[in-house]
Motif scaffolding. Structure first.
Motif, PDB file in Angstrom:
ATOM      1  N   VAL A 101      -9.364  -3.358  -3.092  1.00  0.00           N
ATOM      2  CA  VAL A 101      -7.653  -2.144  -2.444  1.00  0.00           C
ATOM      3  C   VAL A 101      -8.537  -1.098  -3.751  1.00  0.00           C
ATOM      4  O   VAL A 101      -8.622  -1.784  -4.908  1.00  0.00           O
ATOM      5  CB  VAL A 101      -6.984  -3.058  -3.164  1.00  0.00           C
ATOM      6  CG1 VAL A 101      -6.964  -3.275  -4.198  1.00  0.00           C
ATOM      7  CG2 VAL A 101      -5.640  -1.982  -2.968  1.00  0.00           C
ATOM      8  N   THR A 102      -8.097   0.401  -3.484  1.00  0.00           N
ATOM      9  CA  THR A 102      -8.406   1.176  -4.458  1.00  0.00           C
ATOM     10  C   THR A 102      -6.758   1.767  -4.961  1.00  0.00           C
ATOM     11  O   THR A 102      -5.956   1.709  -3.919  1.00  0.00           O
ATOM     12  CB  THR A 102      -9.122   2.278  -3.935  1.00  0.00           C
ATOM     13  OG1 THR A 102     -10.222   1.818  -3.388  1.00  0.00           O
ATOM     14  CG2 THR A 102      -9.320   3.863  -4.978  1.00  0.00           C
ATOM     15  N   MET A 103      -6.638   1.492  -6.181  1.00  0.00           N
ATOM     16  CA  MET A 103      -5.916   2.796  -6.726  1.00  0.00           C
ATOM     17  C   MET A 103      -6.496   3.801  -7.240  1.00  0.00           C
ATOM     18  O   MET A 103      -6.880   3.922  -8.257  1.00  0.00           O
ATOM     19  CB  MET A 103      -5.006   1.924  -7.423  1.00  0.00           C
ATOM     20  CG  MET A 103      -3.709   2.872  -8.424  1.00  0.00           C
ATOM     21  SD  MET A 103      -3.346   1.593 -10.147  1.00  0.00           S
ATOM     22  CE  MET A 103      -4.623   2.573 -11.413  1.00  0.00           C
TER      23      MET A 103
ATOM     24  N   ASN B  87      -9.551   6.422 -10.692  1.00  0.00           N
ATOM     25  CA  ASN B  87      -9.460   5.185  -9.918  1.00  0.00           C
ATOM     26  C   ASN B  87     -10.034   4.080 -10.128  1.00  0.00           C
ATOM     27  O   ASN B  87     -10.984   4.371 -10.619  1.00  0.00           O
ATOM     28  CB  ASN B  87      -9.629   6.272  -8.629  1.00  0.00           C
ATOM     29  CG  ASN B  87     -11.443   6.323  -8.346  1.00  0.00           C
ATOM     30  OD1 ASN B  87     -12.219   5.174  -7.926  1.00  0.00           O
ATOM     31  ND2 ASN B  87     -11.813   7.814  -8.304  1.00  0.00           N
TER      32      ASN B  87
ATOM     33  N   PHE C 174      -2.308   3.045  -3.381  1.00  0.00           N
ATOM     34  CA  PHE C 174      -3.625   2.483  -3.223  1.00  0.00           C
ATOM     35  C   PHE C 174      -3.401   2.265  -1.684  1.00  0.00           C
ATOM     36  O   PHE C 174      -2.967   1.600  -0.629  1.00  0.00           O
ATOM     37  CB  PHE C 174      -2.416   0.902  -3.708  1.00  0.00           C
ATOM     38  CG  PHE C 174      -1.533   0.883  -4.708  1.00  0.00           C
ATOM     39  CD1 PHE C 174      -2.650  -0.128  -6.163  1.00  0.00           C
ATOM     40  CD2 PHE C 174      -1.296   1.211  -5.487  1.00  0.00           C
ATOM     41  CE1 PHE C 174      -2.846   0.065  -6.910  1.00  0.00           C
ATOM     42  CE2 PHE C 174      -0.776   1.100  -6.983  1.00  0.00           C
ATOM     43  CZ  PHE C 174      -1.198   0.023  -8.026  1.00  0.00           C
ATOM     44  N   THR C 175      -4.721   1.715  -1.741  1.00  0.00           N
ATOM     45  CA  THR C 175      -5.287   2.418  -0.072  1.00  0.00           C
ATOM     46  C   THR C 175      -6.659   1.162  -0.031  1.00  0.00           C
ATOM     47  O   THR C 175      -7.089   0.013  -1.333  1.00  0.00           O
ATOM     48  CB  THR C 175      -5.933   3.287   0.311  1.00  0.00           C
ATOM     49  OG1 THR C 175      -7.079   3.789  -0.598  1.00  0.00           O
ATOM     50  CG2 THR C 175      -5.155   4.769   0.412  1.00  0.00           C
ATOM     51  N   GLU C 176      -6.227   0.313   0.426  1.00  0.00           N
ATOM     52  CA  GLU C 176      -7.101  -0.984   1.598  1.00  0.00           C
ATOM     53  C   GLU C 176      -8.246  -0.698   1.907  1.00  0.00           C
ATOM     54  O   GLU C 176      -8.801   0.677   2.391  1.00  0.00           O
ATOM     55  CB  GLU C 176      -6.618  -1.920   2.433  1.00  0.00           C
ATOM     56  CG  GLU C 176      -6.702  -3.052   2.329  1.00  0.00           C
ATOM     57  CD  GLU C 176      -5.790  -3.631   3.385  1.00  0.00           C
ATOM     58  OE1 GLU C 176      -6.117  -4.756   3.677  1.00  0.00           O
ATOM     59  OE2 GLU C 176      -5.018  -3.455   4.406  1.00  0.00           O
TER      60      GLU C 176
ATOM     61  N   THR D 115     -10.959   0.432  -8.308  1.00  0.00           N
ATOM     62  CA  THR D 115     -11.474  -0.461  -6.089  1.00  0.00           C
ATOM     63  C   THR D 115     -11.409  -2.105  -7.213  1.00  0.00           C
ATOM     64  O   THR D 115     -12.669  -2.011  -7.905  1.00  0.00           O
ATOM     65  CB  THR D 115     -12.495   0.010  -5.538  1.00  0.00           C
ATOM     66  OG1 THR D 115     -12.261   1.530  -5.415  1.00  0.00           O
ATOM     67  CG2 THR D 115     -12.631  -0.668  -4.358  1.00  0.00           C
TER      68      THR D 115
ATOM     69  N   LEU E 207       0.903  -0.927   0.257  1.00  0.00           N
ATOM     70  CA  LEU E 207       0.225   0.255  -0.190  1.00  0.00           C
ATOM     71  C   LEU E 207       0.809   1.224   0.254  1.00  0.00           C
ATOM     72  O   LEU E 207       1.790   1.702   0.057  1.00  0.00           O
ATOM     73  CB  LEU E 207      -1.057  -0.652   1.014  1.00  0.00           C
ATOM     74  CG  LEU E 207      -2.218  -1.003   1.390  1.00  0.00           C
ATOM     75  CD1 LEU E 207      -2.624  -0.906   2.717  1.00  0.00           C
ATOM     76  CD2 LEU E 207      -3.104  -1.020  -0.193  1.00  0.00           C
TER      77      LEU E 207
END
Length: 234
Positions: free
Chosen positions: A87-89, A107, A68-70, A109, A43
């Motif tokens: 997970v989102t970019m 973005n 990247f985030t959860e 997800t 992340l």
């Protein structure tokens, strides 16, 4: 004689199998994502240092970054929310030939199966069911290699790849190691382009969903309604 014929048949079969895999651009390649993947370690912030997309061989980008985030939920095609690991970019980029130097953002997800955390899936109406993303390899602190593929009901699949780095560049030996992996998944190396991170001064990023036009005989992307009559040096 029989042994020689058997060998010849086996050799021909292998050649045909490999050839059919290469020329079939409708199906996604078989991929084995990196084993023992730790999602939490990958992340954060990344620079995209090289990029490939099967449908965008005429366009070039610069200043492409990804964060990247959860997540604990994923939005379905019908707009409903599915509470599931994800997970989102979030990414920002520019068109390299854009004289305005405008930052754009987007973005995506993905849903994450915790039993196979290096394989992410995303449903999208454009594609035939599932948009797959695989972490092909990473050592978390320095580099990561992503492959994306989605099949369509008609026409060729969409295949893309990102070479990511925690810094704006990677050592040549690392780049060679990562590039060597891509042809195994039908990525044409001659269309894997470097992403420049020079002159990436901060500007407000803008979401832009208008069509991008590339005129015949030109590689310069243009957006409708934007004036490109820029006089440099005046």
């Amino acid at each position: 004689m029989m042994r020689a014929l058997s060998f010849l048949f086996l050799f021909s079969f292998l050649i045909c199998t490999v050839y059919s895999r290469i020329v079939d651009k409708r199906k996604c390649p078989e991929v084995r994502a990196v084993p023992h993947f730790d999602l939490s370690q990958m992340l954060g912030d990344w620079f995209v240092v090289e990029y490939y997309a099967s449908a965008e061989e005429a366009l070039s980008y610069s200043c492409m970054r990804a964060v990247f985030t959860e997540d604990d939920h994923v939005r379905a095609e019908d707009g409903s929310i599915e509470w599931t690991p994800g997970v989102t970019m979030n990414f920002t980029y520019r068109f390299a030939d854009d004289p305005i130097g405008e930052n754009l953002l987007g973005n995506i997800t993905w849903k994450v199966d915790l039993n196979e955390p290096a394989h992410w899936t995303h449903s999208e109406i454009t594609y035939d069911g599932i948009y797959n993303t695989y972490v092909l390899d990473t050592e978390y602190k320095t580099w990561m290699l992503l492959l994306h593929c989605a099949e369509q009901s008609e026409g060729a699949r969409y295949l893309s790849a990102f070479v990511l780095s925690r810094k704006t560049t990677l050592p040549k030996n690392v780049m060679a190691y990562l590039r060597d992996k891509l042809p195994r998944y039908d990525v044409d190396i001659k269309y894997v382009f470097p992403i420049s991170h020079e002159d990436c001064s901060d500007k407000p990023a803008k979401s832009d969903f208008s069509p991008i036009l590339v005129e015949v005989g030109s590689k310069t992307p243009k957006r409708p309604g934007v004036s490109y009559n820029v006089a440099f040096g005046h």
